[in-house]
Write an enzyme that holds these catalytic residues in place. Structure first.
Site, PDB file in Angstrom:
ATOM      1  CG  ASP A   1     -20.609 -17.460 -24.703  1.00  0.00           C
ATOM      2  OD1 ASP A   1     -20.421 -18.684 -24.780  1.00  0.00           O
ATOM      3  OD2 ASP A   1     -19.745 -16.616 -25.044  1.00  0.00           O
TER       4      ASP A   1
ATOM      5  CG  ASP B   1     -15.289 -19.374 -29.735  1.00  0.00           C
ATOM      6  OD1 ASP B   1     -16.384 -18.932 -30.119  1.00  0.00           O
ATOM      7  OD2 ASP B   1     -14.903 -19.317 -28.548  1.00  0.00           O
TER       8      ASP B   1
HETATM    9  C1  DGJ Z   1     -17.083 -17.359 -26.393  1.00  0.00           C
HETATM   10  C2  DGJ Z   1     -17.887 -17.284 -27.638  1.00  0.00           C
HETATM   11  O1  DGJ Z   1     -17.857 -18.486 -28.320  1.00  0.00           O
HETATM   12  C3  DGJ Z   1     -17.363 -16.137 -28.497  1.00  0.00           C
HETATM   13  O2  DGJ Z   1     -18.028 -16.106 -29.714  1.00  0.00           O
HETATM   14  C4  DGJ Z   1     -17.529 -14.859 -27.741  1.00  0.00           C
HETATM   15  O3  DGJ Z   1     -18.894 -14.597 -27.561  1.00  0.00           O
HETATM   16  C5  DGJ Z   1     -16.818 -14.953 -26.409  1.00  0.00           C
HETATM   17  N1  DGJ Z   1     -17.195 -16.110 -25.663  1.00  0.00           N
HETATM   18  C6  DGJ Z   1     -17.099 -13.722 -25.589  1.00  0.00           C
HETATM   19  O4  DGJ Z   1     -16.595 -13.824 -24.327  1.00  0.00           O
END
Ligand code: DGJ
Length: 747
Positions: free
Chosen positions: A480, A550
């Site tokens: 991430d 997301d």
């Molecule tokens: C952003 C990501 O896109 C999410 O799927 C998740 O992993 C969060 N960060 C966790 O902090």
């Protein structure tokens, strides 16, 4: 696939039967562009393609003896600014303190079978030399003491050219680069629509389209990541081109940091395209003997509309960009605990989720954020890559064993490039954060960025990650990256080197990816940046799938996945079914519609299986089985967009196997229509006209040509009085149809 060279005329023609790319050495020694588009027959002379005309009085020409030769009116390959071309150049380079206009003139060429790799940078590749041929053109500027190499690769059977440029300081004086694009291309006119992908967090890659106009238009990022906001993709679409017909030129930058994709339409309507690292803030010192290598630019030509362009990108990336070990592998159906638990979990909860998911047929359990340091919310612990014993008292290796004993593989979330001010790492190494200590440092999601331009920091993170991979036998990593870079400054770079920071940073990211993926080739990496904030071809070179967004709301995902498909293959798009009301939009869509949308990607779940009803669990078992049955088709098939969510209430798309014997069609309708049309069919594309297909859900048999002209009839929609016959109704409807060829059948 061939490179023809008309030696006497100094003309170069790259062609493979699909496309031609032609340029030549002009009378001043610079390279002139002649043609790029549908394949042309080779001929002994292409000089007539250089159109030149006497420019008007306000312009300049550079040959006293030839008033028609002005750089202002000829099309060029890699232009410079300063003598008589007043458009933006491909390169700005200076010998410090000395006034000089670059004059890179032709020196020699080299033809190579295959395609050389780019040092430290992601790029398309070939496994077999016979799949591509590369032309390198060497140019020299004597005064600068610099050699410039322009590299062109053409692929077998693919309408694709890739380009990059490399400069070598051969002189005794240091040089400084203020701009160096991967490619510049002068298209002959401006009769195009400029198509690109734009958005922000949770609505990434919406399709945007506008008419090209005189002046400069561009998309870019100066955020230190390719970004949620503009994807490093643009297309030039002819006015009469459609989704499936007509000419489209597509471009992508194989890079994950600052970029510029610009079109400058001049007063003679020539459209100059520039693609490369964003020159804003970029300043690279080139000492004697050093080279600077640009990232790669991918150029695709399609005579079959936007969809043809997309298929060319998809085929290229599947065969020549994603790591070869993942090319033909079925990606596991995964469950990620993020939306199920956020930071609130313990070992029992995770193991229960995993074993419950395992019963549903799910194959990989991914433990997301919150397993390390003391991270109970997003205010701490990034950089502290050791397990939080308060949550997981038996440690990670033990958790991994327990997860594996449920029959699942184990995957883990990392955010390798970040550091929380509230972390042990920061207390120990405050100077490891990007920015100048003592000066304000802007927080993003309560965190700072580690200075990945520094080798020792990259090495440190590598040791931490490698140790955990070894100890837990990880099968998967979600990498991430949740904020963009501010106060871009490295304490290890001199003040005159700070313009190198962004590029050095991403080289550090690539170096870590390279080290981890070569040492642990069996670990599947999924890239992520707060959703789809770094969904780019650079990342795909290391991580064959990316978390698309997301936003997992099925209605939103139609737009996001449709837009993403313009450049990226389905199998690169992480797409999950999540709970309702959706956590990003608060919208409730049927479970089947969420799955029907997510099937067209790398499939998974992002919910708590322990809170599902029995009915939902049964439905999910069927969904998982369904995906497993068709994932090979989704991975390898040709993708066709049929109806755009940006244009109406319905979306449709389909995947057809290469041999055309099977297809999967997805159809989605956002809002129900009261008493709508009776005849509702989707016209399919890409089938074999004469094959007989069975629509498996209905048992109906049809020839391919009927399905492509009359269409595939949709089940009857509820209209208020037809409850006995209606098969669908309500908002957020969807259907997925599987079509299979019935061999030797006549109907
Ligand atoms: C952003 C990501 O896109 C999410 O799927 C998740 O992993 C969060 N960060 C966790 O902090």
């Amino acid at each position: 696939m061939q490179i023809h060279i008309n030696e006497d005329k100094q003309q170069f023609h790259l062609t493979n039967g699909h496309i031609s790319y032609i340029f030549h050495v002009m009378k001043n020694g610079q390279l002139g562009h002649l043609y790029y588009g549908k394949a042309l027959r080779h001929r002994e002379d292409f000089s007539h393609l250089q159109v030149y005309d006497v420019p008007t009085a306000a312009s300049c020409h550079i040959y006293a003896g030839d008033p028609a030769f002005s750089l202002e009116t000829v099309r060029q390959e890699y232009p410079v600014y300063g003598n008589s071309d007043f458009r933006e150049p491909a390169i700005v380079v200076e010998r410090l303190g000395v006034s000089h206009i670059p004059q890179f003139t032709y020196e020699s060429y080299r033809v190579l079978e295959g395609k050389p790799s780019l040092d430290g940078l992601p790029a398309t590749y070939v496994d077999r030399a016979e799949d591509a041929v590369t032309l390198q053109i060497m140019l020299r500027d004597e005064f600068l003491g610099a050699q410039l190499t322009l590299q062109y690769t053409i692929f077998r059977d693919k309408p694709v050219i890739t380009r990059n440029a490399c400069i070598l300081n051969e002189g005794t004086q240091p040089l400084v680069l203020d701009r160096m694009m991967g490619a510049s291309l002068d298209l002959p006119d401006k009769d195009f629509m400029f198509v690109h992908l734009a958005g922000t967090w949770s609505r990434e890659r919406y399709v945007k389209e506008r008419k090209l106009e005189t002046g400069i238009q561009s998309i870019s990022s100066i955020r230190g990541a390719s970004s949620h906001h503009h994807n490093p993709f643009m297309a030039m679409k002819r006015f009469d081109a459609t989704e499936h017909t007509g000419e489209v030129y597509g471009f992508q930058h194989v890079y994950s940091s600052n970029f510029l994709m610009q079109v400058e339409v001049d007063h003679y309507d020539v459209a100059r395209l520039s693609v490369g690292i964003h020159p804003f803030g970029f300043r690279w010192n080139l000492k004697n003997g050093e080279t600077f290598q640009t990232p790669e630019v991918v150029m695709v030509y399609s005579s079959a509309g936007l969809n043809g362009m997309s298929q060319a990108f998809h085929n290229l990336y599947r065969d020549h960009l994603i790591p070869s070990q993942w090319r033909k592998v079925e990606r596991p159906v995964l469950i990620n605990n993020w939306e199920a638990t956020y930071f609130n979990f313990d070992e029992d909860k995770l193991v229960n989720i995993a074993s419950s998911a395992s019963e549903l047929g799910i194959e990989l359990f991914v433990l997301d954020d919150g397993w390390f340091g003391k991270r109970n919310d997003d205010t701490s612990s990034l950089g502290d890559w050791f397990v939080d014993y308060a949550k997981l008292p038996n440690g990670l290796a033990s958790l991994a064993e327990k997860i594996k004993s449920t029959g699942m593989k184990f995957g883990l979330w990392f955010e390798p490039e970040m550091i929380s001010p509230n972390s042990e790492l920061y207390r120990e190494h405050p100077d490891w954060a990007v920015g100048l200590q003592g000066q304000p440092q802007t927080l993003g999601r309560n965190q700072l960025v580690l200075d990945f331009s520094r080798q020792e920091i990259v090495d440190y993170v590598y040791e931490k990650m490698a140790g955990i991979i070894r100890a837990t036998g990880l099968a998967y990593i979600k990498w991430d990256m949740n904020r963009n870079i501010t106060e871009a400054f490295s304490t290890k770079l001199a003040s005159n080197e700070q313009g190198e920071f962004f590029h050095r940073y991403i080289l550090g990211v690539y170096a870590l990816y390279e080290k981890l993926t070569s040492e642990f080739p069996h670990v599947l990496f999924e890239s992520c940046a707060g959703g789809g904030g770094r969904f780019d071809p650079g990342m795909l070179y290391y991580a064959p799938q990316a978390w698309t967004s997301d936003d997992t709301d099925a209605v939103e995902r139609l737009k996001i996945q449709y837009g993403t498909s313009l450049a990226y293959p389905l199998y690169s798009m992480g797409s999950h079914v999540s709970a309702v009301p959706n956590h990003q939009t608060l919208r409730s869509t049927p479970l089947q519609t969420r799955a029907n949308t997510a099937y067209f990607g790398t499939f998974g779940y992002e919910l708590d299986p322990l809170s599902l009803s029995d009915e939902e669990r049964e439905a999910i078992k069927i969904q998982v089985e369904f995906y497993k049955q068709y994932r090979e088709l989704i991975r390898d098939g040709d993708f066709y967009r049929l109806r755009s969510p940006f244009e109406g209430n319905e979306t449709a798309w389909m995947v057809v196997s290469r041999d055309k014997t099977e297809a999967l069609v997805g159809w989605y309708k956002v809002l129900a229509t009261p008493n709508g049309a009776k005849q509702q069919a989707i016209r399919l594309i890409g089938l074999d006209e004469s094959m007989v297909y069975e629509v498996v859900s209905s048992g109906g048999h049809y020839y391919g040509d009927e399905l492509m002209t009359v269409g595939l009839q949709l089940p009857t929609e509820f209209n208020g009085v037809n409850a006995q016959v209606a098969k669908r109704g309500g908002d957020f409807q969807s259907e997925v149809f599987y079509l299979k060829n019935i061999a030797n059948k006549k109907i």
